[in-house]
Write an enzyme that holds these catalytic residues in place. Structure first.
Site, PDB file in Angstrom:
ATOM      1  N   ASP A 192     -14.298   4.379 -12.274  1.00  0.00           N
ATOM      2  CA  ASP A 192     -13.958   4.198 -13.690  1.00  0.00           C
ATOM      3  C   ASP A 192     -12.701   3.351 -13.903  1.00  0.00           C
ATOM      4  OD1 ASP A 192     -12.299   6.121 -12.648  1.00  0.00           O
ATOM      5  OD2 ASP A 192     -12.400   7.460 -14.378  1.00  0.00           O
ATOM      6  N   GLU A 275      -2.594  12.439  -3.699  1.00  0.00           N
ATOM      7  CA  GLU A 275      -1.989  11.191  -3.195  1.00  0.00           C
ATOM      8  C   GLU A 275      -0.728  11.509  -2.389  1.00  0.00           C
ATOM      9  OE1 GLU A 275      -2.540  11.912  -6.395  1.00  0.00           O
ATOM     10  OE2 GLU A 275      -3.629  10.290  -7.403  1.00  0.00           O
TER      11      GLU A 275
END
Ligand SMILES: *[C@@H]1O[C@H](CO)[C@@H](O)[C@H](O)[C@H]1NC(C)=O
Ligand SMILES: *[C@@H]1O[C@H](CO)[C@@H](O)[C@H](O)[C@H]1NC(C)=O
Ligand SMILES: *[C@@H]1O[C@H](CO)[C@@H](O)[C@H](O)[C@H]1NC(C)=O
Length: 341
Positions: A192, A275
């Site tokens: 996306d 992350e």
């Protein structure tokens, strides 16, 4: 009067001739660069007008579609050509995905961006109980080198309210790289996002870990390393939350050899800290991070996001629709989880 008419005819003919020459030149130029795969499509005039990217274009190779997890199915589609730009490090692009109405449109957009990049291996990793037929079919038809993997989030995480989405399938992609890749660079590219192809061309030369700004993240509008005199000195992000590396998933790339030298590197099932956990597990130091996009002065990736769509209402089987294209279209409409199209 006569002169005016003649002049018009002459002008018209010279414009036409010029156009013909230009189109001819463009097509010849294009044919030199692109052989095979693109020519299979019908749209020759459009192909001819395509801007040639700075990297030499190669015919993308097709690998087998691999169904991951426990059952591996090699649904052998062979490529027409094994052409690959030698000396150009491969890019392993891991795209986690999951069944939803926007899935195929988003993958189409991401895939078509990747068609402008050389030596890409596109690992599409789906979190689903069963493979989504439309996705497998789309990847199978694609001219890109595609690898299809399917996994599911471990049951224990499915029960919690704030689910760590995308970790199981990103990890499946990482494991595939550990098994199959020797060099190159890996990047997590959600379906996306919007990508400027220049970021791929730059990340390809990552030696350890490179980072770059991601637009449309939090109210700040961007998540980026803070760079001074070519060095990463901090992070600008709307949600620091005691993270050592407050970066977006789309904001870094990792050298494959660097990853392989760190067999324990992995991504935690911890919402918001995926992350950070991955960076820490790699053991990278802030001083070693390579800032891309001209010392992080350019935004070449955006967390675009797409409006959620409701499952489609079933097509009415009436005399008007029976035996028409709607019989086929109806099978492609997203009907929500449980169905598989
Ligand atoms: C992939 O494409 C080939 C032909 O190109 C076809 O025979 C095969 O059934 C396809 N596989 C899937 C899973 O769609
Ligand atoms: C980044 O900044 C450093 C230090 O100012 C400079 O030497 C280098 O050329 C810059 N890199 C780019 C790609 O602009
Ligand atoms: C389908 O048919 C039913 C019954 O005739 C009708 O109520 C409904 O509005 C129709 N739906 C669509 C999408 O045409």
């Amino acid at each position: 009067m006569v002169r005016a008419v003649n002049l018009r005819v002459v002008v018209t003919w010279s414009v036409a001739a010029t156009l013909l020459v230009l189109v001819g030149l463009a097509m010849r130029h294009n044919n030199n660069q692109v052989e095979g795969n693109f020519l299979r499509t019908a749209a020759r005039p459009l192909d001819a007008l395509q801007r040639v990217p700075p990297e030499p274009l190669a015919e993308p190779r097709q690998q087998d579609v691999v169904e991951g997890n426990n059952n591996r199915v090699g649904s052998g589609k062979r490529c027409d050509s094994e052409k690959w730009v030698e000396g150009l490090p491969p890019l392993y692009i891991i795209t986690p995905t999951y069944p939803r109405a926007e899935q195929v449109p988003e993958l189409t957009r991401t895939g078509q961006t990747l068609m402008h990049v050389n030596n890409v291996v596109w690992i599409v990793s789906e979190d689903a109980a069963v493979a989504t037929k439309a996705v497998v079919q789309y990847l199978n038809e694609s001219i890109l080198n595609t690898i299809y993997l399917r996994v599911q989030m471990p049951v224990k995480y499915k029960k919690v309210k704030n689910k760590p989405r995308g970790v199981a399938n990103r990890m499946a992609g990482l494991n595939w790289i550990r098994e199959h890749a020797k060099d190159g660079v890996l990047y997590f590219a959600d379906d996306d996002n919007t990508y400027d192809i220049r970021i791929f061309q730059q990340m390809r030369w990552t030696r350890k870990v490179s980072m770059f700004p991601v637009g449309l993240v939090t109210k700040l509008g961007v998540s980026t390393p803070i760079v001074k005199e070519g060095k990463v000195v901090g992070f600008y992000d709307g949600w620091i939350a005691k993270r050592k590396f407050p970066v977006d998933m789309a904001g870094f790339a990792v050298n494959v050899q660097y990853l392989l030298e760190r067999p324990l590197a992995s991504m935690p099932y911890k919402v918001g800290y995926e992350e950070d956990g991955f960076m820490k597990s790699l053991g990278i130091k802030a001083s070693e991070i390579e800032p891309l996009a001209f010392n992080c002065t350019k935004i070449w990736v955006w967390h675009t996001q797409t409006k959620k769509n409701e499952p489609a209402i079933p097509v009415n089987r009436t005399r008007a629709t029976f035996g028409s294209n709607l019989d086929i279209i109806s099978e492609q409409l997203w009907r929500g989880t449980g169905t598989n199209s």
